[in-house]
Design a protein around this motif. Sequence first.
Motif, PDB file in Angstrom:
ATOM      1  N   ILE A   1      26.843 -16.858 -43.578  1.00  0.00           N
ATOM      2  CA  ILE A   1      25.288 -17.383 -43.687  1.00  0.00           C
ATOM      3  C   ILE A   1      24.391 -16.257 -43.297  1.00  0.00           C
ATOM      4  N   GLY A   2      24.669 -15.405 -42.908  1.00  0.00           N
ATOM      5  CA  GLY A   2      23.805 -14.053 -42.592  1.00  0.00           C
ATOM      6  C   GLY A   2      23.621 -13.575 -43.857  1.00  0.00           C
ATOM      7  N   ALA A   3      24.606 -13.270 -44.561  1.00  0.00           N
ATOM      8  CA  ALA A   3      24.565 -12.892 -46.110  1.00  0.00           C
ATOM      9  C   ALA A   3      23.532 -13.462 -47.134  1.00  0.00           C
ATOM     10  N   PHE A   4      23.750 -14.777 -46.951  1.00  0.00           N
ATOM     11  CA  PHE A   4      22.646 -15.571 -47.855  1.00  0.00           C
ATOM     12  C   PHE A   4      21.429 -15.627 -46.982  1.00  0.00           C
ATOM     13  N   GLY A   5      21.239 -15.440 -45.971  1.00  0.00           N
ATOM     14  CA  GLY A   5      19.871 -15.625 -45.285  1.00  0.00           C
ATOM     15  C   GLY A   5      19.384 -17.043 -45.090  1.00  0.00           C
ATOM     16  N   VAL A   6      20.320 -18.051 -44.881  1.00  0.00           N
ATOM     17  CA  VAL A   6      19.677 -19.383 -44.809  1.00  0.00           C
ATOM     18  C   VAL A   6      20.109 -20.175 -43.522  1.00  0.00           C
ATOM     19  N   GLU A   7      19.549 -20.987 -43.168  1.00  0.00           N
ATOM     20  CA  GLU A   7      19.400 -21.818 -41.751  1.00  0.00           C
ATOM     21  C   GLU A   7      21.016 -22.341 -41.584  1.00  0.00           C
ATOM     22  N   PRO A   8      21.494 -22.592 -40.557  1.00  0.00           N
ATOM     23  CA  PRO A   8      22.794 -23.392 -40.290  1.00  0.00           C
ATOM     24  C   PRO A   8      22.524 -24.748 -40.969  1.00  0.00           C
ATOM     25  N   THR A   9      21.374 -25.403 -40.645  1.00  0.00           N
ATOM     26  CA  THR A   9      21.312 -26.834 -40.935  1.00  0.00           C
ATOM     27  C   THR A   9      21.310 -27.108 -42.488  1.00  0.00           C
ATOM     28  N   ARG A  10      21.176 -26.033 -43.255  1.00  0.00           N
ATOM     29  CA  ARG A  10      21.203 -26.148 -44.717  1.00  0.00           C
ATOM     30  C   ARG A  10      22.447 -25.657 -45.484  1.00  0.00           C
ATOM     31  N   VAL A  11      23.478 -25.786 -44.546  1.00  0.00           N
ATOM     32  CA  VAL A  11      24.832 -25.037 -45.062  1.00  0.00           C
ATOM     33  C   VAL A  11      25.791 -26.245 -44.909  1.00  0.00           C
ATOM     34  N   LEU A  12      26.548 -26.545 -45.876  1.00  0.00           N
ATOM     35  CA  LEU A  12      27.600 -27.574 -45.831  1.00  0.00           C
ATOM     36  C   LEU A  12      29.145 -26.689 -45.870  1.00  0.00           C
ATOM     37  N   VAL A  13      29.676 -27.033 -44.937  1.00  0.00           N
ATOM     38  CA  VAL A  13      31.320 -26.606 -44.838  1.00  0.00           C
ATOM     39  C   VAL A  13      32.130 -27.722 -45.405  1.00  0.00           C
ATOM     40  N   VAL A  14      33.103 -27.459 -46.379  1.00  0.00           N
ATOM     41  CA  VAL A  14      34.163 -28.438 -46.868  1.00  0.00           C
ATOM     42  C   VAL A  14      35.437 -27.717 -46.621  1.00  0.00           C
ATOM     43  N   GLY A  15      36.286 -28.534 -45.890  1.00  0.00           N
ATOM     44  CA  GLY A  15      37.412 -28.253 -45.537  1.00  0.00           C
ATOM     45  C   GLY A  15      38.537 -29.268 -45.327  1.00  0.00           C
ATOM     46  N   ASP A  16      39.692 -28.816 -45.241  1.00  0.00           N
ATOM     47  CA  ASP A  16      40.698 -29.988 -44.909  1.00  0.00           C
ATOM     48  C   ASP A  16      41.445 -29.979 -43.539  1.00  0.00           C
TER      49      ASP A  16
END
Length: 440
Positions: free
Chosen positions: A150-165
């Motif tokens: 997230i730090g590398a992209f400079g976005v806030e966590p609430t604008r990040v979606l993590v997809v996993g299993d």
Amino acid sequence: MDVRLVVFDLDGTLVGAPKPFPELKEELKSRLSEMGIPEETLGDLTPMYENLLRLSRETGRDFGELYSILVELEVERIRDSFLFDGVLDVLNFLRDRGVEMAIMTRSSREATMKALEMHGISEYFSLVSTRDDVSPEELKPKAGQLERIIGAFGVEPTRVLVVGDHGYDILPAREIGALSVMITGHTAGRMSFSVDSTPDFEVQDMKGLLSLLENILNTYVVVPAYNEEKTLGGVLDDLLRYFRREEIVVVNDGSRDRTREIARSKGVHVLTHLVNRGLGGALGTGIAYALRRNARLILTFDADGQHLVSDALRVMKPVAEGLADFAVGSRLKGDTSQMPFVKRFGNFVLDAITAVFAGKYVSDSQSGLRCFSRDCAARIRITCDRYAVSSEIIIEAAKNRCRIVEVPIRAVYTEYSMKKGTNVLEGVKIALNLLFDKLR
């Protein structure tokens, strides 16, 4: 929703392999036994990477020597791997929407890059984070690996979606406040153990993920507002942590204070009634606008500060996942400790009257926190201008056979919000309006 970065797990999410991880673990154990490491020292080897670190400490063996065996086995396993159905559809959809993508995996860099290149999907990802790129203290399920991405992209966590299993994908997202999706139907490639975790959304497969993304990335929030200058700014700030400005629609219902100016200062879309038409009129205007903008989901959210955005996401969940057409946030199914008795009693009476006309009992028919699918919203005809609209929406949804679910929420009652909403007199008016409307 304002999702700017999607972080994918690799194994079990995008890529599967015929060889399950328990079999890989047994091969690793066999190779380590051949090196003379006793069975009792080896243990279960779950999880493998952390146990190799332990074995290096306990036996004095060079970690690089032990680790190279695991990498060799991972690369060999990847040779037989396959891309899950629908992966390319999801990746192309996100790329077309301008959403950045990254990989976060516990696999080695060598095995990861081989999988991405072998299946022709490396070009989709701006960043690939493997276990070789972070310290053991940062590797998921710890949050450090995700925080680095997230730090590398400079976005806030609430604008990040993590997809996993797996829970290992969900736990770091929960810890830092990112959104998460669990894919439940991919068994090939899933780790051999499970951990408790609560994702924001769940889907069966990539087809379900694509539908979910189409829904949440086309969600509009309708905020009816009448003289809400005291609370509207804070409400919009909370919503803007998750939703784009153009997706938030404030319906200024003939306010005589600074409601319109405050809404405009936040950059959201503002629709104004020249005269006060009431809650029903405001909701009707906002929902109609969202439908014209091709919204896939429509949330309604009160402007008086009594709703939590975290609850709005939970109310969205069953509709976004395609399990319901209409979801109601129920204060009566959640924590009612702050809800005054007079409101609980009034709601109970109105719920009972609503159930008579709807043919379905909803425990909090007067809740202002709702989520509609596009199809359900388009079928609902709003004719009541005032507070009776809350009951009317339930009745219309039931009449049009929308699948209705309730989601427990917690209402935040303040001295200010207590003055809003339905009181005893309003409750009587609602009941009479419903009776006159439905019996004529």
